[in-house]
Scaffold this motif. Structure first.
Motif, PDB file in Angstrom:
ATOM      1  N   GLN A 315       0.825  -1.205   0.000  1.00 20.45           N
ATOM      2  CA  GLN A 315       0.000   0.000   0.000  1.00 20.45           C
ATOM      3  C   GLN A 315       0.862   1.259   0.000  1.00 20.45           C
ATOM      4  OE1 GLN A 315      -2.468  -0.558   3.433  1.00 20.45           O
ATOM      5  NE2 GLN A 315      -3.842  -2.030   2.421  1.00 20.45           N
ATOM      6  N   ASP A 316       1.961   1.209   0.789  1.00 22.03           N
ATOM      7  CA  ASP A 316       2.856   2.368   0.809  1.00 22.03           C
ATOM      8  C   ASP A 316       3.468   2.599  -0.570  1.00 22.03           C
ATOM      9  OD1 ASP A 316       2.306   2.749   3.437  1.00 22.03           O
ATOM     10  OD2 ASP A 316       4.170   1.876   4.205  1.00 22.03           O
ATOM     11  N   ARG A 317       3.881   1.508  -1.229  1.00 23.66           N
ATOM     12  CA  ARG A 317       4.459   1.660  -2.559  1.00 23.66           C
ATOM     13  C   ARG A 317       3.428   2.194  -3.547  1.00 23.66           C
ATOM     14  NH1 ARG A 317       7.464  -3.056  -1.167  1.00 23.66           N
ATOM     15  NH2 ARG A 317       5.770  -4.392  -1.892  1.00 23.66           N
ATOM     16  N   LEU A 318       2.192   1.676  -3.438  1.00 27.56           N
ATOM     17  CA  LEU A 318       1.145   2.166  -4.329  1.00 27.56           C
ATOM     18  C   LEU A 318       0.860   3.645  -4.088  1.00 27.56           C
ATOM     19  CD1 LEU A 318      -1.383  -0.819  -4.293  1.00 27.56           C
ATOM     20  CD2 LEU A 318       0.090  -0.096  -6.173  1.00 27.56           C
ATOM     21  N   ARG A 319       0.817   4.049  -2.817  1.00 22.68           N
ATOM     22  CA  ARG A 319       0.577   5.464  -2.515  1.00 22.68           C
ATOM     23  C   ARG A 319       1.704   6.334  -3.040  1.00 22.68           C
ATOM     24  NH1 ARG A 319      -1.902   3.520   2.383  1.00 22.68           N
ATOM     25  NH2 ARG A 319       0.130   3.451   3.411  1.00 22.68           N
ATOM     26  N   LEU A 320       2.939   5.864  -2.836  1.00 23.15           N
ATOM     27  CA  LEU A 320       4.079   6.641  -3.309  1.00 23.15           C
ATOM     28  C   LEU A 320       4.087   6.707  -4.836  1.00 23.15           C
ATOM     29  CD1 LEU A 320       6.629   8.163  -2.522  1.00 23.15           C
ATOM     30  CD2 LEU A 320       7.888   5.997  -2.595  1.00 23.15           C
ATOM     31  N   ASP A 321       3.795   5.560  -5.465  1.00 26.38           N
ATOM     32  CA  ASP A 321       3.749   5.541  -6.917  1.00 26.38           C
ATOM     33  C   ASP A 321       2.633   6.443  -7.428  1.00 26.38           C
ATOM     34  OD1 ASP A 321       4.558   4.341  -9.514  1.00 26.38           O
ATOM     35  OD2 ASP A 321       2.505   3.582  -9.482  1.00 26.38           O
ATOM     36  N   LEU A 322       1.504   6.429  -6.720  1.00 24.17           N
ATOM     37  CA  LEU A 322       0.397   7.294  -7.113  1.00 24.17           C
ATOM     38  C   LEU A 322       0.776   8.763  -6.991  1.00 24.17           C
ATOM     39  CD1 LEU A 322      -2.541   7.585  -7.992  1.00 24.17           C
ATOM     40  CD2 LEU A 322      -3.201   7.454  -5.582  1.00 24.17           C
ATOM     41  N   ARG A 323       1.492   9.114  -5.919  1.00 25.74           N
ATOM     42  CA  ARG A 323       1.937  10.505  -5.773  1.00 25.74           C
ATOM     43  C   ARG A 323       2.880  10.906  -6.896  1.00 25.74           C
ATOM     44  NH1 ARG A 323       2.075   9.275  -0.135  1.00 25.74           N
ATOM     45  NH2 ARG A 323       4.319   8.861  -0.234  1.00 25.74           N
ATOM     46  N   HIS A 324       3.786   9.979  -7.250  1.00 22.73           N
ATOM     47  CA  HIS A 324       4.713  10.282  -8.344  1.00 22.73           C
ATOM     48  C   HIS A 324       3.953  10.440  -9.656  1.00 22.73           C
ATOM     49  CE1 HIS A 324       8.389   8.376  -6.102  1.00 22.73           C
ATOM     50  NE2 HIS A 324       8.036   9.553  -5.623  1.00 22.73           N
ATOM     51  N   GLU A 326       0.819  11.246 -10.037  1.00 22.29           N
ATOM     52  CA  GLU A 326       0.025  12.474  -9.993  1.00 22.29           C
ATOM     53  C   GLU A 326       0.896  13.686 -10.281  1.00 22.29           C
ATOM     54  OE1 GLU A 326      -1.790  12.480  -6.188  1.00 22.29           O
ATOM     55  OE2 GLU A 326      -3.510  11.243  -6.795  1.00 22.29           O
ATOM     56  N   ALA A 327       2.103  13.679  -9.711  1.00 25.41           N
ATOM     57  CA  ALA A 327       3.006  14.797  -9.962  1.00 25.41           C
ATOM     58  C   ALA A 327       3.412  14.858 -11.426  1.00 25.41           C
ATOM     59  CB  ALA A 327       4.247  14.661  -9.071  1.00 25.41           C
ATOM     60  N   GLU A 328       3.698  13.682 -12.011  1.00 24.64           N
ATOM     61  CA  GLU A 328       4.063  13.658 -13.422  1.00 24.64           C
ATOM     62  C   GLU A 328       2.892  14.096 -14.294  1.00 24.64           C
ATOM     63  OE1 GLU A 328       5.260   9.677 -14.051  1.00 24.64           O
ATOM     64  OE2 GLU A 328       7.196   9.876 -13.024  1.00 24.64           O
ATOM     65  N   PHE A 329       1.682  13.608 -13.961  1.00 22.15           N
ATOM     66  CA  PHE A 329       0.522  13.999 -14.748  1.00 22.15           C
ATOM     67  C   PHE A 329       0.247  15.492 -14.618  1.00 22.15           C
ATOM     68  CE2 PHE A 329      -4.029  14.928 -14.814  1.00 22.15           C
ATOM     69  CZ  PHE A 329      -4.339  14.565 -16.111  1.00 22.15           C
ATOM     70  N   ARG A 330       0.394  16.011 -13.399  1.00 19.69           N
ATOM     71  CA  ARG A 330       0.142  17.433 -13.193  1.00 19.69           C
ATOM     72  C   ARG A 330       1.120  18.277 -14.009  1.00 19.69           C
ATOM     73  NH1 ARG A 330       0.340  17.150  -8.169  1.00 19.69           N
ATOM     74  NH2 ARG A 330      -1.827  16.556  -7.886  1.00 19.69           N
ATOM     75  N   ALA A 331       2.386  17.828 -14.044  1.00 18.39           N
ATOM     76  CA  ALA A 331       3.379  18.567 -14.823  1.00 18.39           C
ATOM     77  C   ALA A 331       3.065  18.486 -16.315  1.00 18.39           C
ATOM     78  CB  ALA A 331       4.783  18.017 -14.544  1.00 18.39           C
TER      79      ALA A 331
END
Length: 878
Positions: A315-324, A326-331
């Motif tokens: 779950q931690d890896r999924l959350r971290l991957d999701l944050r990454h 999201e950041a890439e998509f936002r950029a």
């Protein structure tokens, strides 16, 4: 809820050391002999001795056997090749022999025990390397399940080998308890030590700091309390297991998997030590039973804590991957070279959550921020249904994506076109709350496509269609069912005007001629510039064959009017060649025949019209005046009737009588095959008289007591005779048809004649109750405004406009105009050529009064018409 962990190794996407092939790990040479590494050999020997020290007092079985875990770690770490693995297994087996002897094992059992150690290591290695995976990988729940399976299966194999030796020596009485103890002991040792080693290798224990030191110090009182309970509790109660379970889950939730592995080793050691000392949870049982139950409890708690810890890691890896992500998509969203909008779907509508800078610049003229508004607000109002349809195709039809081309709002200076692609909206296969709209400016592309398309099909000087469009239209006629009249026009003396007045005046003259031709024909007709001073006009429809000369005269009149060009008055003349394009005739043949007729007109003199009747009729079987005379003498002309329907009731309101020629060799001919010839001969008067008489005879036979009118088509030439009123009264009296049921139809092309000839006949008939209808209204042959000046009772919309209703805006405009004039002047409006139910519905919605066409009935002979009109089964249409 678990607190954020500071012990994680960073980006989960970065491969850990356990993901690397063993030969590539630091500190290991691919060409070395890794089984000779002294560290593991010494550690293996030491762990055998440690296991021996935990032998149950008064028994012969060790409580723990860490050597099994060390052996598995050894072969997984250094067994990079098959040769290396064979060497390690051989070393383990050989080393086990003297160690077993030193522990006092009977000589006859030393061999089986040593072989059991080697077999245990081999089986565990084979299972952990299944599918080519890294045997030291311990990151996911499936890695735990594979390690537990390897530990249990390998331990069971080793225990089975030892048990078989006992049975062979006749000592089977202790085998059952020993097999269970060996299996649990070895599998627990492999699971604890191998998992702890894998975790420490992938993610070492974090260095103490102010942030994590306080949290880790909390473990000391917890472990201490756990130990006290274990050593104090002497009865079999749920207190100790519940305390152990709570501690394990709490550690697994709050700390890294590495810390969890260390705590598992400590907790299991405390449980086994308490049982070994005769204290704790299992102190009331025999020492052997106590050890087995303690090992089973430790095995269960170890697997349970790892399940919780590894799932939390996932779950931690999924959350971290999701944050990454999201950041890439936002950029990417913010810097995209196309417009983008994130969407939220509520109540079946897509609302804008956020737009990027590029889309903001595209709709900068909007009066307010579009955030929170429906996506349709960014497009012009006329195009919103198209965008809503694209959204509904995803929400209702469950498509994964949809696309439409619309005009954006917010730019009053010019029309901005955009392609909007929608994706990610919730469907049956996804429960995402929103989606994404990609908006691409395609204005320049559309303009380029339109320019190229126009250049491909339009003449750049005059704006008329070119030869390619002409060939396409004639190809449609070739494959269709209706003929078309084709006129090839060549300006007489154009070269002289062009040479004397200059090319600029010549170009102005060509543009003037083009405008006059376009204004003369109907919107559905085609005007083409072939090149130079040659033009082609194509008029289609069922009536085209017998209107050829009339249309040609009108075209010539429009061109021959004087034109004022650059201060000079120029009067043009034109030679016209006409022919018919029919189904089955190749376009090239049609153009050749029209060209031949045009040159024949030029040879005959200036401003002449020549019709190629061989092409207009049937090749090799051309009709002439003699055929018409014989048809009159032999009574070959017949009248068919077609019902006209009252759109308010759906029942017949009238019949229109239609002329047919039952030719002895060519069969039943429609008016297109002979009417042009009839109108060009003096026999038109006799044929017209025959039409009036036979029409009223048909009405007397078929209408009976029905409240229906009879429509009779009257040639414009009969208006010039002054004998029309007498013909109608005489025929009506002969067939007992009331005059107020008669409607005389004149085509719109003859409407101007009503102002030029004597109106005595028509006025006299109207006083008797006869009504006058203008047929083919809207064909462009006269102005609609002039109809308001005529004494008529009915307007009939040409069927070519009915065919285009709902699909051609020009046809819709003509129909609306005719119906509006009818309402204003209290005239009945009839729609002709209704061939589909959709056309019927649109005419009803437009306010049309009556209609006729194949949707209701084809033209019928007298018997079929009588049955149609009087059938009890006939009900309202629509």
């Amino acid at each position: 809820m678990a607190s954020p962990r500071t012990e994680t190794s960073g980006d989960p996407a970065t491969p850990s050391s356990t993901d690397q092939p063993p030969a590539d790990r630091p500190g290991i040479r691919a060409n070395a002999l890794p089984w000779r590494h002294p560290t593991f050999a010494v550690l293996f020997v030491a762990m055998i001795w440690v296991g021996h020290l935990t032998t149950v007092p008064g028994g012969s079985i060790s409580t723990v056997w860490p050597a099994a875990g060390v052996a598995v770690i050894w072969i997984c770490t250094l067994g990079t090749t098959l040769r290396a693995r064979i060497g390690i297994i051989a070393t383990i087996t050989i080393v086990a022999v003297p160690m077993c002897a030193a522990m006092g094992i009977s000589p006859e059992l030393i061999g089986p025990f040593a072989v059991g150690f080697g077999a245990q290591t081999l089986v565990a290695d084979v299972i952990l390397r299944r599918g080519g995976r890294d045997p030291l990988r311990f990151r996911e729940s499936r890695d735990l399940y594979l390690l537990a399976t390897a530990a249990i299966v390998a331990s069971a194999v080793s225990a089975t080998i030892r048990s078989a030796a006992f049975i062979a020596l006749g000592r089977a009485d202790a085998v059952e308890l020993a097999w269970a103890t060996w299996t649990l002991r070895d599998s627990l040792s492999i699971l604890l030590l191998a998992s702890a080693y894998m975790c420490l290798r992938a993610s070492p224990l974090p260095r103490p700091n102010a942030g994590n030191l306080r949290r880790h110090l909390l473990l000391l009182p917890i472990i201490g309390l756990f130990g006290i309970v274990l050593f104090v509790t002497t009865e079999r109660t749920l207190a100790a297991p519940l305390l152990a379970a709570a501690m394990c889950i709490w550690v697994a939730e709050r700390f890294s998997t590495t810390v969890t592995a260390v705590i598992n080793v400590l907790a299991s050691s405390l449980v086994i030590l308490a049982s070994l000392g005769g204290d704790g949870l299992f102190g009331s049982f025999s020492i052997e039973t106590s050890i087995i139950e303690a090992q089973a409890l430790s095995m269960i708690f170890t697997v349970m804590t790892y399940v919780v810890a590894l799932r939390r890691d996932d779950q931690d890896r999924l959350r971290l991957d999701l944050r990454h992500r999201e950041a890439e998509f936002r950029a990417a969203f913010d810097s995209a070279p196309v417009g983008m909008a994130s969407l939220a779907v509520t109540n079946g509508s897509a609302h804008i959550v956020r737009i990027n800078e590029h889309l903001g610049s595209m709709i900068a003229g909007l009066p307010r921020d579009p955030a929170g508004a429906p996506l349709e607000t960014i497009v012009v109002e006329d195009d919103r249904p198209a965008l809503q349809h694209a959204i509904e195709s995803i929400l209702l039809l469950h498509r994964e994506h949809s696309r439409c081309e619309v005009r954006l709002a917010g730019d009053d200076r010019r029309e901005r076109w955009a392609s909007i692609s929608l994706a990610g909206l919730p469907t049956d296969s996804t429960e995402l709350p929103g989606g994404l709209a990609v908006v691409e400016d395609i204005t320049a592309r559309r303009e380029q496509v339109q320019t190229l398309a126009r250049q491909a099909r339009f003449d750049p000087l005059t704006g008329l269609h070119n030869r390619r469009e002409l060939l396409d239209r004639l190809a449609l006629v070739e494959k269709g069912t209706e003929p078309a009249a084709v006129f090839l026009l060549d300006l007489d003396g154009f070269k002289t005007i062009n040479d004397r007045s200059g090319h600029e005046v010549g170009d102005q003259l060509l543009r003037t001629v083009s405008a006059r031709l376009a204004a003369t024909v109907r919107p559905t007709d085609l005007v083409v510039r072939l090149g130079g001073d040659e033009f082609v006009v194509v008029t289609s429809g069922r009536d085209a064959p017998f209107e050829v000369r009339t249309i040609a005269e009108r075209l010539r009149s429009s061109i021959c009017r004087p034109a004022n060009l650059s201060g000079r008055t120029i009067t043009m003349a034109v030679s016209i060649g006409a022919t018919m394009a029919r189904p089955g005739r190749a376009p090239e043949d049609v153009i050749r025949d029209a060209d031949r007729a045009m040159y024949a007109a030029k040879r005959a003199g200036r401003s002449r019209i020549v019709v190629d009747w061989s092409a207009a009729g049937q090749a090799g079987d051309v009709l002439d005046v003699g055929d018409i005379e014989r048809a009159l003498a032999c009574d070959e002309f017949e009248m068919f009737g077609q019902p006209i329907i009252d759109l308010s009731t759906g029942r017949p309101a009238a019949i229109e009588c239609l002329l047919r020629w039952r030719h002895p060799t060519r069969g039943l001919l429609g008016p297109g095959a002979f009417l042009e010839l009839v109108e060009s001969t003096p026999l038109v008067h006799d044929v017209g008289k025959r039409v009036i008489d036979r029409s009223l005879a048909l009405a007397a036979h078929t209408i009976g007591d029905l409240d229906c009118a009879v429509h009779i088509n009257v040639s414009g030439h009969l208006l010039e005779t002054g004998d029309l009123a007498r013909m109608v009264r005489s025929a009506a009296e002969r067939h007992s048809v009331p005059l107020d049921r008669i409607v005389l139809e004149l085509t719109e092309s003859y409407a101007p004649m009503l102002e030029l000839i004597s109106l005595d006949d028509l006025e006299a008939l109207r006083r008797d109750g006869v009504r006058i209808a203008i047929d083919d209204v809207g064909t462009g042959y006269s102005s609609l405004a002039r109809i308001t000046e005529l004494s008529v009772d009915m307007l009939k919309i040409d069927g070519r406009f009915t065919a285009g209703i709902g699909s051609d805006s020009r046809c819709d405009a003509v129909i609306r105009a005719v119906i509006s004039i009818g309402r204003a002047l209290n005239l009945t409006v009839v729609g002709e050529g209704v061939e589909t139910h959709g056309q019927h519905e649109l005419l009803v919605a437009s306010g049309c009064d009556q209609a006729q066409g194949y949707t209701y009935s084809r033209p019928l002979n007298a018997e079929a018409l009588h049955e149609c009109l009087h059938s009890d089964s006939r009900s309202a249409v629509g």
